[in-house]
Scaffold this active site. Structure first.
Site, mmCIF file in Angstrom:
data_model
loop_
_atom_site.group_PDB
_atom_site.id
_atom_site.type_symbol
_atom_site.label_atom_id
_atom_site.label_comp_id
_atom_site.label_asym_id
_atom_site.label_seq_id
_atom_site.Cartn_x
_atom_site.Cartn_y
_atom_site.Cartn_z
ATOM 1 N N SER A 124 25.209 -0.147 -0.735
ATOM 2 C CA SER A 124 26.681 0.414 -1.094
ATOM 3 C C SER A 124 27.335 -0.270 -2.012
ATOM 4 O O SER A 124 27.904 -0.014 -2.910
ATOM 5 C CB SER A 124 27.505 0.942 0.095
ATOM 6 O OG SER A 124 26.746 1.809 1.163
ATOM 7 N N ASP A 158 27.820 6.395 11.188
ATOM 8 C CA ASP A 158 28.457 6.690 12.570
ATOM 9 C C ASP A 158 28.079 5.364 13.622
ATOM 10 O O ASP A 158 28.940 4.879 14.556
ATOM 11 C CB ASP A 158 28.057 7.737 13.584
ATOM 12 C CG ASP A 158 28.728 9.192 12.590
ATOM 13 O OD1 ASP A 158 29.859 9.028 12.513
ATOM 14 O OD2 ASP A 158 28.010 9.838 12.423
ATOM 15 N N HIS A 182 34.352 12.506 10.932
ATOM 16 C CA HIS A 182 33.458 13.106 12.017
ATOM 17 C C HIS A 182 34.269 12.750 13.478
ATOM 18 O O HIS A 182 34.756 11.562 13.643
ATOM 19 C CB HIS A 182 32.288 12.235 11.877
ATOM 20 C CG HIS A 182 30.924 13.089 12.513
ATOM 21 N ND1 HIS A 182 31.230 14.311 12.879
ATOM 22 C CD2 HIS A 182 29.780 12.578 13.010
ATOM 23 C CE1 HIS A 182 29.963 14.593 13.673
ATOM 24 N NE2 HIS A 182 29.189 13.840 13.407
ATOM 25 N N ASP A 266 29.209 20.137 14.695
ATOM 26 C CA ASP A 266 28.587 19.517 13.767
ATOM 27 C C ASP A 266 27.183 18.954 14.076
ATOM 28 O O ASP A 266 26.291 19.036 13.513
ATOM 29 C CB ASP A 266 29.496 18.329 13.155
ATOM 30 C CG ASP A 266 28.877 17.779 11.905
ATOM 31 O OD1 ASP A 266 29.514 18.371 10.987
ATOM 32 O OD2 ASP A 266 28.070 16.722 11.946
HETATM 33 N N1 LIG Z 1 26.721 13.148 4.793
HETATM 34 C C1 LIG Z 1 27.202 14.151 5.318
HETATM 35 O O1 LIG Z 1 26.743 15.175 4.879
HETATM 36 C C2 LIG Z 1 28.476 13.907 6.173
HETATM 37 C C3 LIG Z 1 29.260 15.182 6.154
HETATM 38 C C4 LIG Z 1 30.437 14.993 7.004
HETATM 39 C C5 LIG Z 1 30.813 14.193 7.729
HETATM 40 N N2 LIG Z 1 30.105 13.075 7.785
HETATM 41 C C6 LIG Z 1 30.584 11.816 8.234
HETATM 42 O O2 LIG Z 1 30.862 10.932 7.250
HETATM 43 C C7 LIG Z 1 30.722 9.503 7.796
HETATM 44 C C8 LIG Z 1 29.921 8.656 6.565
HETATM 45 O O3 LIG Z 1 28.793 9.574 6.462
HETATM 46 P P1 LIG Z 1 27.963 9.351 5.109
HETATM 47 O O4 LIG Z 1 26.475 10.256 5.345
HETATM 48 O O5 LIG Z 1 28.691 9.195 4.075
HETATM 49 O O6 LIG Z 1 27.380 7.573 5.328
HETATM 50 P P2 LIG Z 1 25.820 7.139 6.078
HETATM 51 O O7 LIG Z 1 24.837 7.180 5.170
HETATM 52 O O8 LIG Z 1 25.794 7.665 7.402
HETATM 53 O O9 LIG Z 1 26.410 5.725 6.077
HETATM 54 C C9 LIG Z 1 26.403 4.766 4.994
HETATM 55 C C10 LIG Z 1 27.393 3.737 4.981
HETATM 56 O O10 LIG Z 1 27.342 3.120 6.087
HETATM 57 C C11 LIG Z 1 27.177 1.588 5.558
HETATM 58 N N3 LIG Z 1 26.622 0.727 6.972
HETATM 59 C C12 LIG Z 1 25.516 0.822 7.567
HETATM 60 N N4 LIG Z 1 25.146 0.086 8.603
HETATM 61 C C13 LIG Z 1 26.159 -0.765 8.479
HETATM 62 C C14 LIG Z 1 26.262 -2.001 9.275
HETATM 63 N N5 LIG Z 1 25.728 -2.314 10.359
HETATM 64 N N6 LIG Z 1 27.581 -2.700 8.586
HETATM 65 C C15 LIG Z 1 28.348 -2.105 7.666
HETATM 66 N N7 LIG Z 1 28.152 -1.193 6.870
HETATM 67 C C16 LIG Z 1 27.093 -0.398 7.388
HETATM 68 C C17 LIG Z 1 26.163 1.407 4.683
HETATM 69 O O11 LIG Z 1 26.366 0.308 3.799
HETATM 70 P P3 LIG Z 1 25.193 -0.376 3.347
HETATM 71 O O12 LIG Z 1 24.706 0.312 2.113
HETATM 72 O O13 LIG Z 1 25.457 -1.833 2.962
HETATM 73 O O14 LIG Z 1 24.054 -0.277 4.458
HETATM 74 C C18 LIG Z 1 26.956 2.674 3.853
HETATM 75 O O15 LIG Z 1 27.864 2.406 3.173
HETATM 76 C C19 LIG Z 1 30.117 9.632 8.842
HETATM 77 O O16 LIG Z 1 31.099 9.499 10.046
HETATM 78 C C20 LIG Z 1 29.394 10.901 8.914
HETATM 79 O O17 LIG Z 1 29.269 11.575 10.117
HETATM 80 C C21 LIG Z 1 28.997 13.013 6.750
#
Ligand SMILES: NC(=O)c1ccc[n+]([C@@H]2O[C@H](COP(=O)([O-])OP(=O)(O)OC[C@H]3O[C@@H](n4cnc5c(N)ncnc54)[C@H](OP(=O)(O)O)[C@@H]3O)[C@@H](O)[C@H]2O)c1
Length: 410
Positions: A124, A158, A182, A266
């Site tokens: 990221s 999450d 979320h 969701d």
């Molecule tokens: N994607 C969707 O369609 C969607 C829609 C609505 C809501 N949401 C919600 O939005 C939020 C984010 O979702 P997302 O899909 O954007 O992201 P995601 O792909 O689920 O998470 C990615 C982020 O989490 C970080 N991460 C993962 N493990 C980690 C750790 N152990 N320590 C620190 N950072 C860590 C990653 O960093 P690294 O690159 O460093 O691993 C990256 O920046 C969630 O709550 C999700 O439920 C998602």
């Protein structure tokens, strides 16, 4: 027009030094958003002629098939008002996955003061730099970004929200606002251990789509639908803040819900029709066709290609009866007969799924799997298995025959 204005605005944003050119960035952004707003305003104008709509500009009570619900609209938040509202705030966007990317870039293009916090030198971090976030200026390690921010937008995965909570929690001090996309972390607190401090507002803006869509709809001058909710209202301003941030990150219409309802619907929806269910249905139909001697191309065309290219867009445009009416009487008769059979066959599966969501089984599985240090590789391995299924291999060839096919999009 909107997308042309949008492109030039983002170009201006990329080339401008963030501080020195803030005024010109704001002007470019104002053009982008003006175009976006004008499209929405026209739509809202049309909608306000419908007799079922009550309420003032920006907040409407709509009759959804007999149930009245309140919907908020971004026309209530013109850009100057939005910027004025957040002029003393720093939005600290923690995590830069799909949502971080879409929400962060939109808020930045809207002229809000945004910084990104991710673990240093991870994937990221690299992606954030590629999108123009500058280490030490707008890009920081997670803890530092939280310290600098007033609105902490927790967009880590999450599972990571739960893992990092012990370090993050003490930094979310009185006066800050905690934001989620979320309901997962706080609703399933027994599993995640995420219990927000009692003296901060806790709000939710959950875009109803991937972060990529959050971004593309914004650039097209449209706005994504988003759910908004309040978990904790210390200041009395939590709902207003949620509505305003939703506009800031690129939402067009905001639907009020609760953290519980958002997370249940969701998790259920994505496991069901949106993702898990559709893959299961496609596969089942394809397999029976193949078993009965149909070629891969015929089985794929009759299962996926016609669905995604011809019929599903018609449902999206005007509803199921419209799609049925666009098909032959033979097709209509058969579909009408078989729809209730599929409904009955699927009902118990959906009941089981909802229960599995509600009792936390799905949450615990997700926390365990996505909490592994190898989560990216593990997910990639399973997705590669899907990619390698005959149905999707056949699909690649079918897609390559589309008139608008672009080889590098595969
Ligand atoms: N994607 C969707 O369609 C969607 C829609 C609505 C809501 N949401 C919600 O939005 C939020 C984010 O979702 P997302 O899909 O954007 O992201 P995601 O792909 O689920 O998470 C990615 C982020 O989490 C970080 N991460 C993962 N493990 C980690 C750790 N152990 N320590 C620190 N950072 C860590 C990653 O960093 P690294 O690159 O460093 O691993 C990256 O920046 C969630 O709550 C999700 O439920 C998602």
């Amino acid at each position: 027009m909107a997308s042309i204005a949008s492109r030039s605005a983002s170009q201006a944003l990329r080339t401008a030094s963030r501080r020195a050119c803030r005024a010109s960035v704001k002007a470019a952004v104002a053009r982008t958003q003006a175009a976006s707003y004008s499209l929405l305003a026209r739509r809202a104008g049309r909608a306000s002629q419908a007799p079922s709509i009550l309420g003032s500009r920006g907040i409407k009570t709509l009759d959804f098939a007999g149930t009245k619900e309140v919907v908020y609209e971004r026309s209530d938040w013109p850009l100057p008002k939005l910027q004025e509202y957040f002029k003393n705030d720093t939005l600290a966007l923690i995590g830069y996955g799909s949502q971080g990317h879409g929400q962060g870039l939109n808020a930045r293009d809207n002229g809000l003061n945004v910084i990104v916090g991710v673990r240093k030198d991870g994937e990221s971090w690299r992606q954030a730099i590629a999108d123009g976030w500058v280490p030490g200026e707008t890009l920081f390690p997670i803890e530092e970004a939280i310290q600098k921010g007033t609105i902490i937008m927790n967009l880590l995965s999450d599972a990571a929200q739960s893992q990092t909570w012990p370090k993050i929690a003490p930094l979310i001090t009185k006066g800050k606002t905690l934001y989620f996309s979320h309901g997962f972390s706080v609703v399933y607190k027994n599993d995640t251990k995420v219990v927000p401090p009692a003296d901060v507002d806790v709000i939710l803006v959950a875009p109803k789509g991937s972060g990529r869509t959050v971004r593309t709809l914004f650039k097209e001058g449209r706005g994504i639908n988003a759910s908004i909710a309040v978990w904790q209202d210390v200041t009395g301003q939590a709902k207003e803040k949620a509505t305003a941030i939703a506009v800031g990150i690129g939402a067009g219409y905001m639907y009020e819900t609760t953290f519980e309802k958002e997370v249940y619907s969701d998790l259920y929806g994505e496991r069901g029709v949106l993702m898990g269910g559709i893959q299961g249905m496609f596969l089942a139909q394809y397999q029976v066709l193949r078993k009965n001697g149909h070629s891969p191309s015929e089985a794929f065309n009759e299962t996926v290609e016609e669905a995604t290219q011809s019929l599903f867009p018609l449902i999206g445009a005007n509803g199921m009866d419209y799609m049925y009416n666009a098909c032959s009487t033979t097709a209509r008769r058969g579909a009408l007969d078989w729809a209730p059979i599929f409904e009955q066959a699927n009902l118990p599966v959906f009941e089981k799924l909802y229960e599995s969501v509600k009792n936390g089984t799905e949450t615990r599985k997700s926390l365990e799997f996505n909490g592994r240090s190898t989560y990216r590789q593990d997910l990639a391995k399973e997705l590669a298995e899907i990619d390698n299924q005959e149905i999707w291999r056949a699909g690649k060839v079918v897609r390559s025959l589309r008139p608008d096919y672009k080889p590098d999009s595969e």
